[in-house]
Scaffold this active site. Structure first.
Site: not given
Ligand code: PBG
Length: 346
Positions: A214, A269
């Site tokens: 991520k 992601k």
């Molecule tokens: C939180 C989380 C995030 C997303 C999914 N879980 C945002 C972040 O890490 O700030 C992002 C999902 C999206 O942008 O569609 N842990």
């Protein structure tokens, strides 16, 4: 290779080396049936995971301005929406909470309250006996007053202390009936800790989809509006726990660790800017690999479609096929329901 009138014969296979005009790539593309016949990848409803937002109020649907077409559901409305998704054949939804400001604190205490809106929603959906999986994030950002995924001491996001809270969060979600725990926090060691705790509590069947690679990304902006962490996080950066966009080899180390710690499935992601990572992960590990077409990707495609700058119907399917071609076994996408409708109607 220039054509000189005499096709070269491969000494190894005895077949002519490909060259024009014996080889014409367009031959297979001439007709619709032939194009379908040689298609290397297929997109089906079974590839879709639908991320949804839920809030504790009564308002059935609250629009999210930076994600046109996406709403925050009340628990009741979400049960209906999950029913529609199940009827369309979507295999799983991912539930994200919008938590009211009064319930947020630096520890993210509401994350471990068995009566929080996530657990209520999971119990309600599971109580409706739908043929659909329910996934929940393990992360604190919707619940913390500072908008970070973990506990904060001064400027530092504490790792091991955060993991302890994530374990408790995972357990109450599993208790509520969640099928898949999805740690999105990027703390070190959390997969092992969560797996061990789930097993000890008898939740041996609860799966883990790790947000394994991520990235610290600007493409999460609209999501933070949706869960209400944009204002709490402010200009805060998640770069001390999420990965740097410059790094690819590091993603493979992250994924290797999460698999070793017990992840059943892994995720990359964001999606479209990281398709190289999807391909490398799939080729290296061969485990169920997913990509998250995140909120910013959704917003870009939606906005361009609304302005008439892109043909939305076309580019959405094209973007999802790109994930399949890159090796993804499935995609988390806010377009899941409309794509499922279109795949159904042919
Ligand atoms: C939180 C989380 C995030 C997303 C999914 N879980 C945002 C972040 O890490 O700030 C992002 C999902 C999206 O942008 O569609 N842990």
């Amino acid at each position: 290779m220039p054509f000189n009138g005499r096709p070269k014969i491969s000494s190894r296979t005895g077949t002519p080396a490909p060259s024009f005009p014996t080889t014409r790539m367009r031959r297979n593309r001439r007709t619709d049936w032939s194009r379908r016949l040689v298609a290397e990848n297929q997109l089906s409803v079974d590839d879709l995971i639908w991320p949804v937002f839920v809030h504790a109020g009564d308002e059935p649907k609250i629009p999210i301005p930076s994600m046109p077409g996406v709403v925050r559901y009340s628990v009741d409305a979400l049960v209906d929406a999950a029913g529609d998704a199940a009827a369309l054949g979507i295999p799983m939804i991912a539930v994200f909470p919008h938590v009211e400001a009064a319930l947020k604190d630096p520890q993210g205490s509401n994350a471990v309250d068995p009566d929080n809106v996530v657990c209520k929603a999971v119990r309600a959906i599971k109580g409706a006996n739908l043929n659909i999986g329910v996934m929940c994030d393990a992360a604190l950002d919707p619940f913390t007053s500072h908008g970070h995924d973990g506990l904060l001491r001064g400027e530092e996001i504490l790792n091991d202390e955060t993991v302890e809270v994530l374990v408790r969060q995972s357990l109450i979600q599993a208790e509520a009936g969640c099928d898949v725990i999805s740690p999105s926090d990027m703390m070190d060691g959390r997969i092992h800790a969560i797996r061990t705790a789930l097993d000890a509590a008898g939740h041996t069947h609860v799966q883990i989809m790790a947000y394994a690679a991520k990235y610290s990304s600007g493409f999460y902006g609209p999501f933070r509006d949706a869960v209400g962490s944009a204002s709490t996080l402010g200009k805060g950066s998640k770069a001390t726990y999420q990965m740097a966009p410059s790094n690819g080899d590091e993603a493979l180390r992250e994924v290797a660790l999460d698999i070793a710690e017990g992840a059943d499935m892994v995720m990359v992601k964001p999606g479209m800017p990281y398709l190289d990572i999807v391909r490398r992960v799939k080729d290296t590990f061969g485990v169920p690999t997913f990509a998250y077409q995140v909120s910013g990707e959704y917003a870009m495609l939606r906005a361009a479609d609304e302005r008439g700058w892109l043909d939305g119907d076309r580019v959405v399917l094209e973007s999802l096929m790109g994930f399949k071609r890159a090796g993804a076994d499935g995609v988390l996408t806010y377009f899941a329901v409309e794509v499922a409708h279109r795949l159904k109607s042919g």
